[in-house]
Design a protein around this motif. Sequence first.
Motif, PDB file in Angstrom:
ATOM      1  N   VAL A 158       0.854  -1.187   0.000  1.00 19.93           N
ATOM      2  CA  VAL A 158       0.000   0.000   0.000  1.00 19.93           C
ATOM      3  C   VAL A 158       0.892   1.239   0.000  1.00 19.93           C
ATOM      4  N   THR A 159       0.675   2.122  -0.980  1.00 15.90           N
ATOM      5  CA  THR A 159       1.519   3.308  -1.155  1.00 15.90           C
ATOM      6  C   THR A 159       0.668   4.558  -0.966  1.00 15.90           C
ATOM      7  N   THR A 160       1.109   5.442  -0.054  1.00 18.23           N
ATOM      8  CA  THR A 160       0.320   6.630   0.294  1.00 18.23           C
ATOM      9  C   THR A 160       1.196   7.877   0.256  1.00 18.23           C
ATOM     10  N   PRO A 161       0.950   8.809  -0.685  1.00 24.14           N
ATOM     11  CA  PRO A 161       1.719  10.056  -0.709  1.00 24.14           C
ATOM     12  C   PRO A 161       1.214  11.012   0.366  1.00 24.14           C
ATOM     13  N   THR A 165       5.844  19.148   0.424  1.00 24.19           N
ATOM     14  CA  THR A 165       6.747  19.685  -0.600  1.00 24.19           C
ATOM     15  C   THR A 165       7.949  18.779  -0.861  1.00 24.19           C
ATOM     16  N   ASN A 166       8.189  17.810   0.011  1.00 22.05           N
ATOM     17  CA  ASN A 166       9.289  16.866  -0.167  1.00 22.05           C
ATOM     18  C   ASN A 166       8.833  15.585  -0.851  1.00 22.05           C
ATOM     19  N   ASN A 167       7.533  15.525  -1.206  1.00 21.18           N
ATOM     20  CA  ASN A 167       6.948  14.329  -1.831  1.00 21.18           C
ATOM     21  C   ASN A 167       7.160  13.064  -0.990  1.00 21.18           C
ATOM     22  N   THR A 168       7.102  13.221   0.320  1.00 19.50           N
ATOM     23  CA  THR A 168       7.237  12.071   1.214  1.00 19.50           C
ATOM     24  C   THR A 168       6.123  11.064   0.930  1.00 19.50           C
ATOM     25  N   THR A 169       6.510   9.798   0.783  1.00 25.22           N
ATOM     26  CA  THR A 169       5.548   8.748   0.438  1.00 25.22           C
ATOM     27  C   THR A 169       5.742   7.559   1.365  1.00 25.22           C
ATOM     28  N   LEU A 217       9.132  12.431 -12.486  1.00 24.95           N
ATOM     29  CA  LEU A 217       8.708  12.364 -13.890  1.00 24.95           C
ATOM     30  C   LEU A 217       8.466  13.804 -14.341  1.00 24.95           C
ATOM     31  N   GLY A 218       9.506  14.448 -14.799  1.00 27.58           N
ATOM     32  CA  GLY A 218       9.384  15.849 -15.168  1.00 27.58           C
ATOM     33  C   GLY A 218       9.161  16.709 -13.934  1.00 27.58           C
ATOM     34  N   SER A 219       8.383  17.775 -14.078  1.00 26.96           N
ATOM     35  CA  SER A 219       8.174  18.717 -12.978  1.00 26.96           C
ATOM     36  C   SER A 219       6.828  18.552 -12.286  1.00 26.96           C
ATOM     37  N   ALA A 220       5.983  17.650 -12.791  1.00 29.84           N
ATOM     38  CA  ALA A 220       4.619  17.570 -12.260  1.00 29.84           C
ATOM     39  C   ALA A 220       4.300  16.259 -11.555  1.00 29.84           C
ATOM     40  N   GLN A 221       5.047  15.199 -11.820  1.00 25.33           N
ATOM     41  CA  GLN A 221       4.710  13.894 -11.266  1.00 25.33           C
ATOM     42  C   GLN A 221       5.965  13.146 -10.817  1.00 25.33           C
ATOM     43  N   TYR A 222       5.757  12.123  -9.971  1.00 26.43           N
ATOM     44  CA  TYR A 222       6.847  11.235  -9.598  1.00 26.43           C
ATOM     45  C   TYR A 222       6.320   9.820  -9.457  1.00 26.43           C
ATOM     46  N   TYR A 238       8.719 -15.051  -6.286  1.00 28.50           N
ATOM     47  CA  TYR A 238       8.145 -13.963  -7.064  1.00 28.50           C
ATOM     48  C   TYR A 238       9.128 -12.799  -7.131  1.00 28.50           C
ATOM     49  N   SER A 239       9.471 -12.380  -8.357  1.00 34.09           N
ATOM     50  CA  SER A 239      10.363 -11.241  -8.545  1.00 34.09           C
ATOM     51  C   SER A 239       9.561  -9.949  -8.476  1.00 34.09           C
ATOM     52  N   LEU A 240      10.073  -8.978  -7.718  1.00 36.88           N
ATOM     53  CA  LEU A 240       9.403  -7.681  -7.587  1.00 36.88           C
ATOM     54  C   LEU A 240      10.021  -6.617  -8.483  1.00 36.88           C
ATOM     55  N   ALA A 241      11.113  -6.936  -9.152  1.00 34.58           N
ATOM     56  CA  ALA A 241      11.811  -5.939  -9.978  1.00 34.58           C
ATOM     57  C   ALA A 241      10.873  -5.342 -11.010  1.00 34.58           C
ATOM     58  N   GLY A 242      10.808  -4.016 -11.065  1.00 37.90           N
ATOM     59  CA  GLY A 242       9.999  -3.322 -12.051  1.00 37.90           C
ATOM     60  C   GLY A 242       8.557  -3.105 -11.654  1.00 37.90           C
ATOM     61  N   THR A 243       8.173  -3.453 -10.421  1.00 40.83           N
ATOM     62  CA  THR A 243       6.793  -3.283  -9.979  1.00 40.83           C
ATOM     63  C   THR A 243       6.530  -1.808  -9.651  1.00 40.83           C
ATOM     64  N   LEU A 244       5.626  -1.187 -10.407  1.00 41.68           N
ATOM     65  CA  LEU A 244       5.279   0.217 -10.187  1.00 41.68           C
ATOM     66  C   LEU A 244       4.257   0.306  -9.058  1.00 41.68           C
ATOM     67  N   LEU A 245       4.567   1.094  -8.022  1.00 44.57           N
ATOM     68  CA  LEU A 245       3.666   1.228  -6.867  1.00 44.57           C
ATOM     69  C   LEU A 245       2.787   2.467  -6.961  1.00 44.57           C
ATOM     70  N   GLY A 246       3.028   3.316  -7.939  1.00 42.63           N
ATOM     71  CA  GLY A 246       2.159   4.476  -8.110  1.00 42.63           C
ATOM     72  C   GLY A 246       2.822   5.636  -8.835  1.00 42.63           C
ATOM     73  N   ILE A 247       1.996   6.448  -9.496  1.00 48.33           N
ATOM     74  CA  ILE A 247       2.432   7.704 -10.101  1.00 48.33           C
ATOM     75  C   ILE A 247       1.633   8.810  -9.410  1.00 48.33           C
ATOM     76  N   PHE A 248       2.325   9.761  -8.797  1.00 47.36           N
ATOM     77  CA  PHE A 248       1.663  10.755  -7.955  1.00 47.36           C
ATOM     78  C   PHE A 248       2.056  12.177  -8.371  1.00 47.36           C
ATOM     79  N   PRO A 249       1.189  13.161  -8.071  1.00 44.26           N
ATOM     80  CA  PRO A 249       1.538  14.560  -8.372  1.00 44.26           C
ATOM     81  C   PRO A 249       2.578  15.102  -7.413  1.00 44.26           C
ATOM     82  N   ILE A 250       3.475  15.909  -7.927  1.00 46.35           N
ATOM     83  CA  ILE A 250       4.498  16.536  -7.080  1.00 46.35           C
ATOM     84  C   ILE A 250       3.848  17.628  -6.247  1.00 46.35           C
ATOM     85  N   GLY A 251       4.127  17.619  -4.941  1.00 39.77           N
ATOM     86  CA  GLY A 251       3.509  18.565  -4.019  1.00 39.77           C
ATOM     87  C   GLY A 251       4.034  19.977  -4.202  1.00 39.77           C
TER      88      GLY A 251
END
Length: 251
Positions: A158-161, A165-169, A217-222, A238-251
């Motif tokens: 479970v991933t929670t942003p 301003t530091n994009n702590t997740t 991811l650029g200036s708007a997302q991470y 089970y390999s976890l390599a490459g598992t995307l946990l989320g794309i979130f807006p930069i604070g």
Amino acid sequence: MVDHEAVRFTAPSVVKTPTSPNTDVVATPTGDTNNTTQLVFEYQGRIPVWTPVVSQAQPQVVLGADITIGATTWRKGITVQYAALGSTQYTVTIISGEIVDDRGLYSLQGVTLGIFPISSSIKAAPSAAALRTEEYPRAAFTALPTVNTPTSPNSNVVTTPSGDTNNTTYVSFQYQGRIPVWTPIVSQSQITAVLGADITIGATTWKAGITVQYAALGSAQYTVTIIKGDIIDDRALYSLAGTLLGIFPIG
């Protein structure tokens, strides 16, 4: 006061997985005996781009040619695979492929699109036409910015942003969706977190070296991604390599 028949709410077993800044994949199991699963590769969450189907009878499907919308390209060779997990569950995973999006190249290898029950019965929700809508106050639903990613039959993340301003997740590796096992934090100032020792619950082991990474991811997302690591679960690795946990807006 109006009497209403009590009903049990059953959440739809649909999984939406972000794959790059402008793309995602929606996986919907039919619940039939063949475990047929409909996939929709989408542009900006609303435009269907590729709609393959996988099942027990057709366990793999491959994109035959590039598909481009604006500056986004789904590259030929993206491969989606169905795989049974014992006798009660199956996974749908992207085992290879790439997307060019927002001037970046995004690898889809290892992205899990969902873990679903085998031959489950998916019940339809009550028809909206059967409800007297004027009896209810109008409300707007705001979804929580939390992403729940299955990683093996008995584990998930479970991933929670925080939105600061530091994009702590906050990342919570869990056992059976309810027991926190490892709770690392990543941010703009602490871009990686590494599991220092094996953690075992029953027959499930999170292996030392699992690495979670923050990346802009650029200036708007991470993104928050597991860049390496393994889980031993239900007598399988089970390999976890490459598992995307989320794309979130930069604070």
